[in-house]
Design an enzyme around this catalytic site. Sequence first.
Site, mmCIF file in Angstrom:
data_model
loop_
_atom_site.group_PDB
_atom_site.id
_atom_site.type_symbol
_atom_site.label_atom_id
_atom_site.label_comp_id
_atom_site.label_asym_id
_atom_site.label_seq_id
_atom_site.Cartn_x
_atom_site.Cartn_y
_atom_site.Cartn_z
ATOM 1 C CB SER A 16 -3.460 4.991 4.096
ATOM 2 O OG SER A 16 -3.386 5.545 2.587
ATOM 3 C CE LYS A 86 3.188 7.787 -5.364
ATOM 4 N NZ LYS A 86 3.511 6.480 -4.429
ATOM 5 N NE ARG A 137 10.070 8.182 -8.883
ATOM 6 C CZ ARG A 137 9.949 9.265 -8.287
ATOM 7 N NH1 ARG A 137 10.574 10.488 -8.955
ATOM 8 N NH2 ARG A 137 9.267 9.520 -7.175
ATOM 9 N NE ARG A 155 7.725 2.344 3.787
ATOM 10 C CZ ARG A 155 7.396 1.006 3.808
ATOM 11 N NH1 ARG A 155 8.187 0.189 4.108
ATOM 12 N NH2 ARG A 155 6.185 0.879 3.769
ATOM 13 N N GLY A 156 6.669 5.155 6.490
ATOM 14 C CA GLY A 156 5.407 5.820 7.416
ATOM 15 C C GLY A 156 4.365 6.534 6.379
ATOM 16 C CG ASN A 157 0.614 8.046 8.180
ATOM 17 O OD1 ASN A 157 1.475 9.020 8.741
ATOM 18 N ND2 ASN A 157 -0.022 7.664 8.910
ATOM 19 N NE ARG A 161 6.765 8.358 4.120
ATOM 20 C CZ ARG A 161 7.166 7.913 2.813
ATOM 21 N NH1 ARG A 161 7.883 8.545 1.858
ATOM 22 N NH2 ARG A 161 6.562 6.698 2.590
ATOM 23 C CB CYS A 248 9.403 -0.489 -5.129
ATOM 24 S SG CYS A 248 7.824 0.279 -5.066
#
Length: 320
Positions: A16, A86, A137, A155-157, A161, A248
Amino acid sequence: MIAPSSRPVRIGSRKSQLALVQTEWVQAQLQARHGDRAFEVVTMTTQGDNILDVALAKIGDKGLFTKELELSMLRGETDLAVHSLKDLPTKLPEGLVLGAITEREEPADALVLGSKWTGHTIDTLPEGTVIGTSSLRRLAQLRHSYPHLTFKDVRGNLNTRLAKLDAGEYDALILAVAGLRRLGFGDRISQVLPATVSLYAVGQGALGIECRADDTDILALVKTLEHPETAARCLAERAFLRQLEGGCQVPIGVHTVIENGQLTLTGLVASLDGQRLVKDSLTGEPAKAEEVGTRLALKLCEQGASEILEEIFASARPER
């Protein structure tokens, strides 16, 4: 003592854009500190990169973005891996260790508004405004404080987004400040959300460098990138999460500061609907960061977090 190999040090990375930016930064930092060595990036695709049409919380998170990188190290194909901290599980596979934690970028969450909402803050958005987030969260905390807003999974990179936001599919997005800044989208940040609105994810904004536990050469190389204050803060956060056994599927947030030689960790556990929220803080010595994290987790469990966690673990099983 055997001299380090003359072959390049192989750094594993996801493909990514954000992962590569982060990995190439680590590569440059290592090269600057160890000019006699060569460093090369080896890219691969993880399970989390391949599943883009299902919410992360529904498919599980144990190694979703890290397993392939870890297997590569264990097979000897790469020497280290760079992760958004994370994304790195708090329990690592046998034979692997967290070799270094780099200096943290701003760990907070950001509100990114569509053009028609320019000038607004999270507090002034009207009822029914559609907010995109893929994080339970963030969702739980925002539902708690802003029940009049509408929340929709995204979702998506990062580029994907933002394109969805600009196309009008959402009125606003909640994203990590760190990712936006690292990819040159800092100007899209409409508001950095304060801790009173959204506690951030464990390790958010920091990079973790994972390597083999018995590779003393690589461990010595990566340790030069360790940022002690960030490491203490993140180790406290990771110990907190480890004790709670969250990920998650669980709305768990943190906030850490080191002031006057003392580390203060604030932690939160929330129900999925945001109706119930357990939150508290604990202060201790940075040298005992993990102890602070563990103690705070136990403190929250005594205040009702255990019941919330049990309900979530029972209802949010990964879909196979």
